[in-house]
Write an enzyme that holds these catalytic residues in place. Sequence first.
Site, PDB file in Angstrom:
ATOM      1  N   CYS A 278       0.824  -1.214   0.000  1.00 11.84           N
ATOM      2  CA  CYS A 278       0.000   0.000   0.000  1.00 11.84           C
ATOM      3  C   CYS A 278       0.855   1.260   0.000  1.00 11.84           C
ATOM      4  O   CYS A 278       0.474   2.269  -0.551  1.00 11.84           O
ATOM      5  CB  CYS A 278      -0.974  -0.018   1.170  1.00 11.84           C
ATOM      6  SG  CYS A 278      -0.203  -0.444   2.722  1.00 11.84           S
ATOM      7  N   GLU A 377      -4.962   3.686  -7.701  1.00  7.21           N
ATOM      8  CA  GLU A 377      -4.088   2.605  -7.234  1.00  7.21           C
ATOM      9  C   GLU A 377      -4.214   1.400  -8.167  1.00  7.21           C
ATOM     10  O   GLU A 377      -5.313   0.991  -8.517  1.00  7.21           O
ATOM     11  CB  GLU A 377      -4.493   2.202  -5.810  1.00  7.21           C
ATOM     12  CG  GLU A 377      -3.568   1.169  -5.213  1.00  7.21           C
ATOM     13  CD  GLU A 377      -3.895   0.861  -3.762  1.00  7.21           C
ATOM     14  OE1 GLU A 377      -5.065   0.563  -3.473  1.00  7.21           O
ATOM     15  OE2 GLU A 377      -2.981   0.907  -2.926  1.00  7.21           O
TER      16      GLU A 377
HETATM   17  P1  NAP Z   1     -10.723  -5.946   0.377  1.00  7.23           P
HETATM   18  O1  NAP Z   1     -11.861  -6.579  -0.346  1.00  7.23           O
HETATM   19  O2  NAP Z   1     -10.890  -4.584   0.883  1.00  7.23           O
HETATM   20  O3  NAP Z   1     -10.297  -6.949   1.538  1.00  7.23           O
HETATM   21  C1  NAP Z   1      -9.671  -6.600   2.748  1.00  7.23           C
HETATM   22  C2  NAP Z   1     -10.261  -7.417   3.883  1.00  7.23           C
HETATM   23  O4  NAP Z   1     -11.609  -7.013   4.107  1.00  7.23           O
HETATM   24  C3  NAP Z   1     -10.339  -8.904   3.588  1.00  7.23           C
HETATM   25  O5  NAP Z   1     -10.155  -9.633   4.770  1.00  7.23           O
HETATM   26  C4  NAP Z   1     -11.747  -9.046   3.085  1.00  7.23           C
HETATM   27  O6  NAP Z   1     -12.235 -10.359   3.148  1.00  7.23           O
HETATM   28  C5  NAP Z   1     -12.467  -8.135   4.034  1.00  7.23           C
HETATM   29  N1  NAP Z   1     -13.793  -7.707   3.589  1.00  7.23           N
HETATM   30  C6  NAP Z   1     -14.371  -7.842   2.363  1.00  7.23           C
HETATM   31  N2  NAP Z   1     -15.609  -7.323   2.380  1.00  7.23           N
HETATM   32  C7  NAP Z   1     -15.834  -6.850   3.627  1.00  7.23           C
HETATM   33  C8  NAP Z   1     -16.931  -6.179   4.256  1.00  7.23           C
HETATM   34  N3  NAP Z   1     -18.056  -5.881   3.605  1.00  7.23           N
HETATM   35  N4  NAP Z   1     -16.805  -5.817   5.547  1.00  7.23           N
HETATM   36  C9  NAP Z   1     -15.671  -6.066   6.237  1.00  7.23           C
HETATM   37  N5  NAP Z   1     -14.607  -6.715   5.688  1.00  7.23           N
HETATM   38  C10 NAP Z   1     -14.686  -7.099   4.398  1.00  7.23           C
HETATM   39  O7  NAP Z   1      -9.474  -5.923  -0.532  1.00  7.23           O
HETATM   40  P2  NAP Z   1      -9.096  -7.013  -1.607  1.00  7.23           P
HETATM   41  O8  NAP Z   1     -10.298  -7.475  -2.380  1.00  7.23           O
HETATM   42  O9  NAP Z   1      -8.353  -8.038  -0.911  1.00  7.23           O
HETATM   43  O10 NAP Z   1      -8.193  -6.147  -2.558  1.00  7.23           O
HETATM   44  C11 NAP Z   1      -8.793  -5.206  -3.467  1.00  7.23           C
HETATM   45  C12 NAP Z   1      -7.968  -3.959  -3.590  1.00  7.23           C
HETATM   46  O11 NAP Z   1      -7.755  -3.396  -2.293  1.00  7.23           O
HETATM   47  C13 NAP Z   1      -6.559  -4.167  -4.091  1.00  7.23           C
HETATM   48  O12 NAP Z   1      -6.486  -4.225  -5.465  1.00  7.23           O
HETATM   49  C14 NAP Z   1      -5.871  -2.961  -3.520  1.00  7.23           C
HETATM   50  O13 NAP Z   1      -6.062  -1.841  -4.322  1.00  7.23           O
HETATM   51  C15 NAP Z   1      -6.541  -2.735  -2.224  1.00  7.23           C
HETATM   52  N6  NAP Z   1      -5.769  -3.286  -1.106  1.00  7.23           N
HETATM   53  C16 NAP Z   1      -5.128  -2.432  -0.293  1.00  7.23           C
HETATM   54  C17 NAP Z   1      -4.386  -2.938   0.751  1.00  7.23           C
HETATM   55  C18 NAP Z   1      -3.660  -2.059   1.688  1.00  7.23           C
HETATM   56  O14 NAP Z   1      -2.722  -2.499   2.327  1.00  7.23           O
HETATM   57  N7  NAP Z   1      -4.056  -0.824   1.874  1.00  7.23           N
HETATM   58  C19 NAP Z   1      -4.280  -4.296   0.947  1.00  7.23           C
HETATM   59  C20 NAP Z   1      -4.953  -5.154   0.097  1.00  7.23           C
HETATM   60  C21 NAP Z   1      -5.707  -4.620  -0.915  1.00  7.23           C
HETATM   61  P3  NAP Z   1     -12.075 -11.325   1.855  1.00  7.23           P
HETATM   62  O15 NAP Z   1     -10.649 -11.491   1.605  1.00  7.23           O
HETATM   63  O16 NAP Z   1     -12.696 -12.569   2.284  1.00  7.23           O
HETATM   64  O17 NAP Z   1     -12.759 -10.637   0.715  1.00  7.23           O
END
Ligand code: NAP
Length: 470
Positions: A278, A377
């Site tokens: 990030c 991003e």
């Molecule tokens: P995400 O969907 O935001 O997932 C992060 C965490 O939140 C996971 O444990 C996810 O579970 C959980 N989650 C999903 N829906 C939720 C809800 N409604 N309420 C609470 N928690 C929930 O991120 P991602 O799909 O893994 O990645 C998508 C994008 O996020 C990436 O392309 C990137 O741009 C960004 N990202 C940013 C960071 C950072 O460090 N800032 C890290 C990862 C990703 P599940 O895994 O089961 O969906």
Amino acid sequence: MTWMRDTVLIDGRWQRCPAVTAVENPATGEVVGQAAAATVADVDDGVRAAYAAGVNWGRTTGEQRGKALGELAEALRTRRDELVAATVAEVGAPIAVAEESHVDLAIEIIESFAAIARDTPLIERVGNSVLLRRPAGVVACITPWNYPLYQLAAKVGAALAAGCTTVLKPAELTPITTYLFCDAVLETSLPAGVVNLVPGSGSVVGPALTEHPDVAVVSFTGSTVVGRQVGRTAGELIKRACLELGGKSASVILEDADIAAAVFATVDSAMLNSGQTCSAWTRMLVPRSRYGEAVQLAATRANALVVGDPTDRGTDLGPVVSLKQRLSILAAVNGAVDRGATIVAGGPDPLPGLVGHFVRPTVLCGVERGDPVTTEEIFGPVLVVEAYEDVEDAIALANGTDYGLAGAVWSGDVDRALDVAGRLETGQVDINGAKFNPLAPFGGWKLSGLGRELGTVGIEEFTEWTAVQL
Ligand code: NAP
Ligand code: MG
């Protein structure tokens, strides 16, 4: 090595779940593990256990918290090899990156919180008041897949140091290291229920945790889209949400910098963990007079990076975490090319002989100001090189995104660099490649989030104050 788990951890006991989710190795496509798919009822059990455990844990001394966290760091250290192997298998991180940036850093973070817990007074005096530094309550730790162990350590370390208890929800793609973390927890003197684990789908477990009336704080790291949902729910319920979201951080190279060193370090930052960091510097801002030189240097560095088997010590970049992530990265690159960008290294072509979700380290130049590739991003190994006219312009460009998580300034004059750093709307700035400091607050401005992790400031997120006047 495979990790077949089918349990949730509630009140110090592993309990079987009927449903599981497979974990894929992104380098090979092979199934390397499975995790429980917890239900809303499991979440409720986990939160209740955490709440009950909080009664005693919340009354421990800093010394006791520090001792338990020290034991946890030690228990993690004794399973370092397995944590590294699991990180390589579930994230696809190259072994050297898994060691340094995932596992060793996570252990260092837990140690830092052990020390802070010992040193932070729980009672302070201001005038005729006694200020009681009290734990906020149950913390839901919702973590993403890019640095699963490090992100967990940052949340759990701070929460336990504050006297809070926790319920963990790892990303579905990368739950294994969180199981191993809990194995380590069970070897310490941490009381049952202080750490509970409910893996499962974000759409089921996530809202169940966020909406639970006994969860006091939601500590979330992930996408801005989900962060918004968590923040909305938390706002409705008047509970705290710490949101660590994305970034589009700029590396600002001033004309008196050592340009080669600055460019190489910027490329390395953009490509670390296959760009799934990030705080990565994904935009490189250079004076227009040095643009051609900087682009060439960046291309040379990116082309020298070895992409391949993450178990091989010679590898610089493993795969990205999933096919979905790979396709989203390629779409961002192709979109930029359609709008006129030039690919000077890497690009969307597949890498011959590799079956996993690999993406070439890619450097783009020649994009219009404000092009989405400079503001949105990508979360993949993609660096954009932009030209600026003067320092004011560089600052305006750096601040010209909705994010503000990290950044860099490069200059032969540290005072000048400090002045520019102080004008960037961002949570962290490294000058001339200074090293990461696990005691410094980490977090974002603008859409990069709310609140800070790490160090004493990180503990504040999990603290409530009671002011008692005498
Ligand atoms: P995400 O969907 O935001 O997932 C992060 C965490 O939140 C996971 O444990 C996810 O579970 C959980 N989650 C999903 N829906 C939720 C809800 N409604 N309420 C609470 N928690 C929930 O991120 P991602 O799909 O893994 O990645 C998508 C994008 O996020 C990436 O392309 C990137 O741009 C960004 N990202 C940013 C960071 C950072 O460090 N800032 C890290 C990862 C990703 P599940 O895994 O089961 O969906
Ligand atoms: Mg998701």
